[in-house]
Design an enzyme around this catalytic site. Structure first.
Site, PDB file in Angstrom:
ATOM      1  N   ASP A 187     -10.985  36.488  -3.093  1.00  0.00           N
ATOM      2  CA  ASP A 187      -9.740  37.052  -2.570  1.00  0.00           C
ATOM      3  C   ASP A 187      -9.725  38.525  -2.971  1.00  0.00           C
ATOM      4  OD1 ASP A 187      -7.128  37.909  -2.185  1.00  0.00           O
ATOM      5  OD2 ASP A 187      -6.224  36.046  -2.893  1.00  0.00           O
ATOM      6  N   VAL A 218      -7.120  47.814  19.868  1.00  0.00           N
ATOM      7  CA  VAL A 218      -7.127  46.362  20.095  1.00  0.00           C
ATOM      8  C   VAL A 218      -8.558  45.876  20.306  1.00  0.00           C
ATOM      9  CG1 VAL A 218      -6.314  44.496  21.559  1.00  0.00           C
ATOM     10  CG2 VAL A 218      -4.835  46.441  21.100  1.00  0.00           C
ATOM     11  N   LYS A 252      -1.343  50.145   7.192  1.00  0.00           N
ATOM     12  CA  LYS A 252      -2.563  50.769   7.711  1.00  0.00           C
ATOM     13  C   LYS A 252      -2.528  52.291   7.561  1.00  0.00           C
ATOM     14  CE  LYS A 252      -4.848  47.072   8.855  1.00  0.00           C
ATOM     15  NZ  LYS A 252      -6.108  46.734   8.170  1.00  0.00           N
ATOM     16  N   TYR A 311       2.838  46.088   9.083  1.00  0.00           N
ATOM     17  CA  TYR A 311       1.403  46.251   9.380  1.00  0.00           C
ATOM     18  C   TYR A 311       1.052  47.732   9.533  1.00  0.00           C
ATOM     19  CZ  TYR A 311      -3.122  45.659  11.680  1.00  0.00           C
ATOM     20  OH  TYR A 311      -4.448  45.717  11.997  1.00  0.00           O
ATOM     21  N   THR A 337     -10.799  39.769  18.751  1.00  0.00           N
ATOM     22  CA  THR A 337     -11.118  38.886  17.611  1.00  0.00           C
ATOM     23  C   THR A 337     -10.029  37.818  17.504  1.00  0.00           C
ATOM     24  OG1 THR A 337      -9.782  40.060  15.983  1.00  0.00           O
ATOM     25  CG2 THR A 337     -12.036  40.865  16.298  1.00  0.00           C
ATOM     26  N   ASP A 390     -15.158  36.779   1.592  1.00  0.00           N
ATOM     27  CA  ASP A 390     -13.991  36.342   2.364  1.00  0.00           C
ATOM     28  C   ASP A 390     -13.229  35.298   1.563  1.00  0.00           C
ATOM     29  OD1 ASP A 390     -13.422  36.730   5.659  1.00  0.00           O
ATOM     30  OD2 ASP A 390     -12.342  35.078   4.688  1.00  0.00           O
ATOM     31  N   SER A 426      -6.271  51.083  11.403  1.00  0.00           N
ATOM     32  CA  SER A 426      -5.869  50.669  12.755  1.00  0.00           C
ATOM     33  C   SER A 426      -5.343  51.903  13.476  1.00  0.00           C
ATOM     34  CB  SER A 426      -4.757  49.623  12.625  1.00  0.00           C
ATOM     35  OG  SER A 426      -3.971  49.545  13.791  1.00  0.00           O
TER      36      SER A 426
HETATM   37  N1  NAD Z   1      -8.438  42.853  16.010  1.00  0.00           N
HETATM   38  C1  NAD Z   1      -7.755  43.956  16.223  1.00  0.00           C
HETATM   39  O1  NAD Z   1      -7.286  44.219  17.343  1.00  0.00           O
HETATM   40  C2  NAD Z   1      -7.573  44.962  15.119  1.00  0.00           C
HETATM   41  C3  NAD Z   1      -7.102  46.248  15.457  1.00  0.00           C
HETATM   42  C4  NAD Z   1      -6.941  47.193  14.457  1.00  0.00           C
HETATM   43  C5  NAD Z   1      -7.276  46.888  13.148  1.00  0.00           C
HETATM   44  N2  NAD Z   1      -7.723  45.639  12.835  1.00  0.00           N
HETATM   45  C6  NAD Z   1      -8.087  45.401  11.437  1.00  0.00           C
HETATM   46  O2  NAD Z   1      -9.460  45.097  11.368  1.00  0.00           O
HETATM   47  C7  NAD Z   1      -9.723  44.244  10.250  1.00  0.00           C
HETATM   48  C8  NAD Z   1     -10.504  43.037  10.729  1.00  0.00           C
HETATM   49  O3  NAD Z   1      -9.679  42.358  11.671  1.00  0.00           O
HETATM   50  P1  NAD Z   1     -10.218  41.193  12.621  1.00  0.00           P
HETATM   51  O4  NAD Z   1      -9.584  41.402  13.927  1.00  0.00           O
HETATM   52  O5  NAD Z   1     -11.683  41.064  12.503  1.00  0.00           O
HETATM   53  O6  NAD Z   1      -9.457  39.969  11.911  1.00  0.00           O
HETATM   54  P2  NAD Z   1      -9.927  38.476  11.594  1.00  0.00           P
HETATM   55  O7  NAD Z   1      -8.659  37.753  11.263  1.00  0.00           O
HETATM   56  O8  NAD Z   1     -10.797  37.955  12.676  1.00  0.00           O
HETATM   57  O9  NAD Z   1     -10.796  38.682  10.264  1.00  0.00           O
HETATM   58  C9  NAD Z   1     -10.206  39.084   9.045  1.00  0.00           C
HETATM   59  C10 NAD Z   1     -10.916  38.362   7.914  1.00  0.00           C
HETATM   60  O10 NAD Z   1     -10.327  38.798   6.675  1.00  0.00           O
HETATM   61  C11 NAD Z   1     -10.246  37.673   5.825  1.00  0.00           C
HETATM   62  N3  NAD Z   1      -9.222  37.889   4.806  1.00  0.00           N
HETATM   63  C12 NAD Z   1      -7.885  37.961   4.970  1.00  0.00           C
HETATM   64  N4  NAD Z   1      -7.284  38.134   3.795  1.00  0.00           N
HETATM   65  C13 NAD Z   1      -8.248  38.180   2.844  1.00  0.00           C
HETATM   66  C14 NAD Z   1      -8.253  38.338   1.438  1.00  0.00           C
HETATM   67  N5  NAD Z   1      -7.111  38.487   0.732  1.00  0.00           N
HETATM   68  N6  NAD Z   1      -9.442  38.324   0.784  1.00  0.00           N
HETATM   69  C15 NAD Z   1     -10.601  38.158   1.463  1.00  0.00           C
HETATM   70  N7  NAD Z   1     -10.655  38.018   2.804  1.00  0.00           N
HETATM   71  C16 NAD Z   1      -9.493  38.017   3.492  1.00  0.00           C
HETATM   72  C17 NAD Z   1      -9.904  36.507   6.747  1.00  0.00           C
HETATM   73  O11 NAD Z   1     -10.202  35.248   6.158  1.00  0.00           O
HETATM   74  C18 NAD Z   1     -10.755  36.833   7.970  1.00  0.00           C
HETATM   75  O12 NAD Z   1     -12.029  36.204   7.917  1.00  0.00           O
HETATM   76  C19 NAD Z   1      -8.346  43.898   9.667  1.00  0.00           C
HETATM   77  O13 NAD Z   1      -8.088  44.735   8.563  1.00  0.00           O
HETATM   78  C20 NAD Z   1      -7.390  44.221  10.797  1.00  0.00           C
HETATM   79  O14 NAD Z   1      -6.100  44.555  10.331  1.00  0.00           O
HETATM   80  C21 NAD Z   1      -7.874  44.664  13.794  1.00  0.00           C
END
Ligand code: NAD
Length: 265
Positions: free
Chosen positions: A67, A191, A163, A159, A194, A41, A146
């Site tokens: 990163d 959705v 995706k 976004y 988180t 992360d 997503s």
């Molecule tokens: N939560 C939702 O409703 C939802 C729905 C569809 C898709 N998603 C996707 O699921 C994945 C996880 O989402 P989440 O809800 O757990 O989000 P979150 O923000 O809780 O976790 C995402 C993590 O990714 C890390 N991150 C971001 N950019 C980074 C980088 N360049 N290098 C390393 N780490 C990085 C962040 O620090 C964070 O810890 C994401 O790709 C998000 O787009 C989420």
């Protein structure tokens, strides 16, 4: 520790975005199922804290700050994982960022580029860094897109486009690695409860996903046929399946874990 069976016998798995949200739930679930997990992360403190929480629960998890958009950092993260665990069997790319709701005419180009860079290029970089090790173990990849990969959402052009591209990239990777015995599949969450979605609900104006959904997380519920938001572990269960040998004949698919939202178009 919950006993979820032993789908893994010590296979090493690297999970990007593993310091929170779905990535952490995936790490916890896979480690509980017998995998050895490296969480990667951006946030050094958060990733080490998350790893420590899981280690305290007896799970074989290490934290690696990196990163995902940085090729050298991701090569180092893969090397660190292999140094600790001996090999790499699985990669999950859960790192991603959301888009502040904005009509495509209004979105700042720098924000568009940042979203493409993290969500799409970061996924690409992580996959390329891990590929030689995954080929060596005939391993598996799970990317995270997503529901917006399949259907447009108001004011989410960057976004949703990023995706959709992640889903297609996964198919490209699956095709190009099939002959090497490596599978690649794409998880498409709806959705999910988180920090990412909580922040979107708190800070975005009308038009996040859909104007009438503004407000508390509960307001998403009526649009979801199964009547609730996903929990991070719903996504973790699907990722575990796609990574495990239970899905040995599945590659190149998008698996929608969305309570039925995608069937509505
Ligand atoms: N939560 C939702 O409703 C939802 C729905 C569809 C898709 N998603 C996707 O699921 C994945 C996880 O989402 P989440 O809800 O757990 O989000 P979150 O923000 O809780 O976790 C995402 C993590 O990714 C890390 N991150 C971001 N950019 C980074 C980088 N360049 N290098 C390393 N780490 C990085 C962040 O620090 C964070 O810890 C994401 O790709 C998000 O787009 C989420």
């Amino acid at each position: 520790m919950t006993d979820k069976g032993s789908k893994f016998a010590g296979e090493p798995v690297l999970i990007t975005g593993g310091a929170g949200g779905m990535g952490e739930a995936m790490a916890r679930r896979l480690a509980t199922s017998g995998a050895r997990v490296a969480i990667v992360d951006l946030k050094p403190d958060a990733v080490m804290d998350a790893a420590a929480r899981m280690q305290d629960d007896g799970l074989d998890v290490i934290g690696v700050p990196a990163d995902t958009t940085d090729e050298d950092a991701m090569a180092a993260a893969v090397a660190e994982t292999v140094r600790n665990f001996g090999s790499l069997y699985g990669l999950i790319t859960a790192a991603g960022i959301r888009q502040t709701a904005a009509r495509f005419t209004d979105i700042e180009l720098t924000l568009w580029r940042t979203i493409m860079e993290v969500n799409l290029t970061g996924t690409f970089v992580a996959i390329r860094a891990a590929t030689p090790e995954l080929v060596a173990t005939k391993g598996a990849i799970v990317t995270v897109a997503s529901v917006t990969a399949a259907a447009a959402r108001m004011n989410q052009s960057a976004y949703a486009t990023s995706k959709a591209a992640v889903l297609h990239l996964t198919k490209q990777v699956a095709l190009e690695l099939a002959g090497s015995g490596v599978r690649a599949n794409c998880l498409c969450p709806g959705v999910t409860s988180t920090a990412m979605i909580e922040q979107a609900v708190r800070t975005d104006g009308p038009g996040v996903l859909d104007a009438k959904l503004k407000g508390s997380l509960e307001q998403f519920r009526p649009g979801i046929p199964l009547g609730r938001l996903a929990e991070p572990d719903d996504q973790a269960a699907a990722a575990e399946y796609l990574l495990s040998k239970d899905s040995a004949f599945i590659t190149g698919i998008g698996l929608y874990v969305d309570g039925g939202v995608s069937m509505l178009g």
